[in-house]
Write a protein that holds these residues in place. Structure first.
Motif, PDB file in Angstrom:
ATOM      1  N   MET A   1       1.858 -12.390 -22.520  1.00 30.70           N
ATOM      2  CA  MET A   1       0.854 -13.141 -22.452  1.00 30.70           C
ATOM      3  C   MET A   1       0.933 -14.706 -21.824  1.00 30.70           C
ATOM      4  SD  MET A   1      -1.812 -11.565 -24.200  1.00 30.70           S
ATOM      5  CE  MET A   1      -1.683 -10.201 -24.751  1.00 30.70           C
ATOM      6  N   LEU A   2       2.132 -14.613 -21.266  1.00 28.97           N
ATOM      7  CA  LEU A   2       2.479 -15.735 -20.301  1.00 28.97           C
ATOM      8  C   LEU A   2       1.638 -15.682 -18.954  1.00 28.97           C
ATOM      9  CD1 LEU A   2       6.150 -15.935 -20.894  1.00 28.97           C
ATOM     10  CD2 LEU A   2       4.538 -17.494 -22.026  1.00 28.97           C
ATOM     11  N   PRO A   3       1.133 -16.917 -18.507  1.00 29.96           N
ATOM     12  CA  PRO A   3       0.474 -16.838 -17.472  1.00 29.96           C
ATOM     13  C   PRO A   3       1.667 -16.644 -16.072  1.00 29.96           C
ATOM     14  CG  PRO A   3       1.019 -19.114 -17.891  1.00 29.96           C
ATOM     15  CD  PRO A   3       1.528 -18.139 -19.102  1.00 29.96           C
ATOM     16  N   GLU A   4       0.903 -15.988 -15.125  1.00 24.80           N
ATOM     17  CA  GLU A   4       1.577 -15.346 -14.032  1.00 24.80           C
ATOM     18  C   GLU A   4       2.006 -16.660 -13.230  1.00 24.80           C
ATOM     19  OE1 GLU A   4       0.449 -12.344 -11.457  1.00 24.80           O
ATOM     20  OE2 GLU A   4      -0.664 -11.316 -13.401  1.00 24.80           O
ATOM     21  N   GLY A   5       3.459 -16.408 -13.062  1.00 26.83           N
ATOM     22  CA  GLY A   5       3.890 -17.714 -11.955  1.00 26.83           C
ATOM     23  C   GLY A   5       3.790 -17.604 -10.414  1.00 26.83           C
ATOM     24  N   LYS A   6       4.104 -18.283  -9.661  1.00 30.32           N
ATOM     25  CA  LYS A   6       4.317 -18.218  -8.426  1.00 30.32           C
ATOM     26  C   LYS A   6       5.491 -17.348  -8.020  1.00 30.32           C
ATOM     27  CE  LYS A   6       2.065 -22.504  -7.214  1.00 30.32           C
ATOM     28  NZ  LYS A   6       2.451 -24.060  -6.366  1.00 30.32           N
ATOM     29  N   LYS A   7       5.187 -16.548  -6.665  1.00 32.10           N
ATOM     30  CA  LYS A   7       6.158 -15.779  -6.268  1.00 32.10           C
ATOM     31  C   LYS A   7       7.465 -16.755  -5.867  1.00 32.10           C
ATOM     32  CE  LYS A   7       3.501 -12.426  -3.641  1.00 32.10           C
ATOM     33  NZ  LYS A   7       3.151 -11.980  -2.368  1.00 32.10           N
ATOM     34  N   PRO A   8       8.593 -16.348  -6.388  1.00 34.23           N
ATOM     35  CA  PRO A   8      10.055 -17.084  -6.153  1.00 34.23           C
ATOM     36  C   PRO A   8      10.177 -17.166  -4.580  1.00 34.23           C
ATOM     37  CG  PRO A   8      10.457 -14.761  -6.735  1.00 34.23           C
ATOM     38  CD  PRO A   8       9.282 -14.740  -6.817  1.00 34.23           C
ATOM     39  N   GLY A   9      10.876 -18.251  -4.381  1.00 32.86           N
ATOM     40  CA  GLY A   9      11.277 -18.572  -2.968  1.00 32.86           C
ATOM     41  C   GLY A   9      10.354 -19.747  -2.204  1.00 32.86           C
ATOM     42  N   HIS A  10      10.620 -19.927  -1.111  1.00 33.62           N
ATOM     43  CA  HIS A  10       9.797 -20.820  -0.187  1.00 33.62           C
ATOM     44  C   HIS A  10       8.605 -20.173   0.333  1.00 33.62           C
ATOM     45  CE1 HIS A  10      12.753 -24.097  -0.445  1.00 33.62           C
ATOM     46  NE2 HIS A  10      13.718 -23.293  -0.191  1.00 33.62           N
ATOM     47  N   PRO A  11       7.683 -20.636   0.405  1.00 33.61           N
ATOM     48  CA  PRO A  11       6.422 -20.244   1.273  1.00 33.61           C
ATOM     49  C   PRO A  11       6.832 -19.855   2.757  1.00 33.61           C
ATOM     50  CG  PRO A  11       6.061 -22.425   0.614  1.00 33.61           C
ATOM     51  CD  PRO A  11       7.088 -22.305   0.030  1.00 33.61           C
ATOM     52  N   PRO A  12       6.214 -19.025   3.428  1.00 31.33           N
ATOM     53  CA  PRO A  12       6.836 -18.697   4.763  1.00 31.33           C
ATOM     54  C   PRO A  12       6.137 -19.808   5.594  1.00 31.33           C
ATOM     55  CG  PRO A  12       4.756 -17.099   4.022  1.00 31.33           C
ATOM     56  CD  PRO A  12       5.380 -17.983   2.812  1.00 31.33           C
ATOM     57  N   VAL A  13       7.244 -20.119   6.724  1.00 31.51           N
ATOM     58  CA  VAL A  13       6.669 -21.203   7.481  1.00 31.51           C
ATOM     59  C   VAL A  13       5.649 -20.857   8.591  1.00 31.51           C
ATOM     60  CG1 VAL A  13       7.456 -23.231   9.134  1.00 31.51           C
ATOM     61  CG2 VAL A  13       8.565 -22.521   7.044  1.00 31.51           C
ATOM     62  N   TRP A  14       6.125 -19.610   9.152  1.00 30.38           N
ATOM     63  CA  TRP A  14       5.492 -18.895   9.982  1.00 30.38           C
ATOM     64  C   TRP A  14       4.702 -17.676   9.403  1.00 30.38           C
ATOM     65  CZ3 TRP A  14       5.389 -21.553  14.478  1.00 30.38           C
ATOM     66  CH2 TRP A  14       6.426 -22.454  14.767  1.00 30.38           C
ATOM     67  N   THR A  15       3.477 -17.446   9.927  1.00 30.55           N
ATOM     68  CA  THR A  15       2.714 -16.182   9.432  1.00 30.55           C
ATOM     69  C   THR A  15       2.979 -15.044   9.968  1.00 30.55           C
ATOM     70  OG1 THR A  15       0.947 -16.441  11.183  1.00 30.55           O
ATOM     71  CG2 THR A  15       0.764 -17.706   9.212  1.00 30.55           C
ATOM     72  N   ARG A  16       3.071 -14.000   9.560  1.00 25.11           N
ATOM     73  CA  ARG A  16       3.289 -12.523   9.748  1.00 25.11           C
ATOM     74  C   ARG A  16       2.508 -12.332  11.133  1.00 25.11           C
ATOM     75  NH1 ARG A  16       6.232  -8.645   7.095  1.00 25.11           N
ATOM     76  NH2 ARG A  16       7.126 -10.112   6.377  1.00 25.11           N
ATOM     77  N   ARG A  17       1.156 -12.862  11.113  1.00 25.83           N
ATOM     78  CA  ARG A  17       0.704 -12.492  12.455  1.00 25.83           C
ATOM     79  C   ARG A  17       1.328 -13.377  13.626  1.00 25.83           C
ATOM     80  NH1 ARG A  17      -2.357  -8.813  13.575  1.00 25.83           N
ATOM     81  NH2 ARG A  17      -0.912  -8.876  15.007  1.00 25.83           N
ATOM     82  N   GLN A  18       1.598 -14.496  13.576  1.00 25.40           N
ATOM     83  CA  GLN A  18       2.361 -15.109  14.656  1.00 25.40           C
ATOM     84  C   GLN A  18       3.418 -14.337  14.875  1.00 25.40           C
ATOM     85  OE1 GLN A  18       2.552 -18.787  12.245  1.00 25.40           O
ATOM     86  NE2 GLN A  18       1.897 -19.970  14.309  1.00 25.40           N
ATOM     87  N   LEU A  19       4.250 -13.855  14.119  1.00 26.81           N
ATOM     88  CA  LEU A  19       5.637 -13.245  14.429  1.00 26.81           C
ATOM     89  C   LEU A  19       5.293 -11.635  14.994  1.00 26.81           C
ATOM     90  CD1 LEU A  19       7.495 -13.696  11.278  1.00 26.81           C
ATOM     91  CD2 LEU A  19       7.881 -15.007  13.284  1.00 26.81           C
ATOM     92  N   ILE A  20       4.220 -11.106  14.594  1.00 28.89           N
ATOM     93  CA  ILE A  20       3.773  -9.758  15.412  1.00 28.89           C
ATOM     94  C   ILE A  20       3.265 -10.242  16.697  1.00 28.89           C
ATOM     95  CG2 ILE A  20       1.911  -8.161  15.215  1.00 28.89           C
ATOM     96  CD1 ILE A  20       2.545  -8.107  12.219  1.00 28.89           C
ATOM     97  N   ASP A  21       2.596 -11.086  16.845  1.00 30.46           N
ATOM     98  CA  ASP A  21       1.856 -11.399  18.124  1.00 30.46           C
ATOM     99  C   ASP A  21       3.378 -11.909  19.058  1.00 30.46           C
ATOM    100  OD1 ASP A  21      -0.751 -11.097  17.426  1.00 30.46           O
ATOM    101  OD2 ASP A  21      -1.183 -13.269  16.966  1.00 30.46           O
ATOM    102  N   GLY A  22       4.356 -12.532  18.428  1.00 32.53           N
ATOM    103  CA  GLY A  22       5.450 -12.656  19.419  1.00 32.53           C
ATOM    104  C   GLY A  22       6.125 -11.583  19.900  1.00 32.53           C
ATOM    105  N   ILE A  23       6.086 -10.444  18.877  1.00 29.56           N
ATOM    106  CA  ILE A  23       6.859  -9.235  19.311  1.00 29.56           C
ATOM    107  C   ILE A  23       5.968  -8.659  20.441  1.00 29.56           C
ATOM    108  CG2 ILE A  23       7.128  -6.848  18.579  1.00 29.56           C
ATOM    109  CD1 ILE A  23       8.058  -8.107  15.787  1.00 29.56           C
ATOM    110  N   ARG A  24       4.611  -8.797  20.431  1.00 30.63           N
ATOM    111  CA  ARG A  24       3.570  -7.751  21.164  1.00 30.63           C
ATOM    112  C   ARG A  24       3.722  -8.575  22.646  1.00 30.63           C
ATOM    113  NH1 ARG A  24      -1.594  -8.706  19.643  1.00 30.63           N
ATOM    114  NH2 ARG A  24      -2.341  -7.099  21.100  1.00 30.63           N
TER     115      ARG A  24
END
Length: 88
Positions: A1-24
């Protein structure tokens, strides 16, 4: 019954979309990894994601180029192989 916490760790600085665009961008143009534009994220992070996916999720690894690989990747593999052969 505890509230869900945030995901552990730092939030990503670069979006996955940016990184994929870099690969492309890199596979489309054939530029060296270090020349990938900063707008896609740091080149090392873009390359790390590419390597992770290429060896784990069915993309072809650099160690064994296949005929279906983009020509820029095949050319990069051949340049590295030739450079490694000269270093020995």
């Amino acid at each position: 019954m505890l509230p869900e916490g945030k995901k552990p760790g730092h939030p990503p600085v670069w979006t996955r979309r940016q990184l994929i665009d870099g690969i492309r961008f890199r596979t489309r143009t054939g530029v060296p990894w270090r020349d990938v534009s900063e707008r896609y994220g740091p080149w090392g992070r873009v390359y790390d994601l590419f390597r992770h996916w290429s060896c784990r999720s069915g993309w072809v690894c650099h160690e064994a180029p296949e005929p279906m690989m983009p020509m820029a990747i095949v050319a990069d593999f051949r340049r590295r192989s030739a450079r490694d052969d000269h270093a020995r």
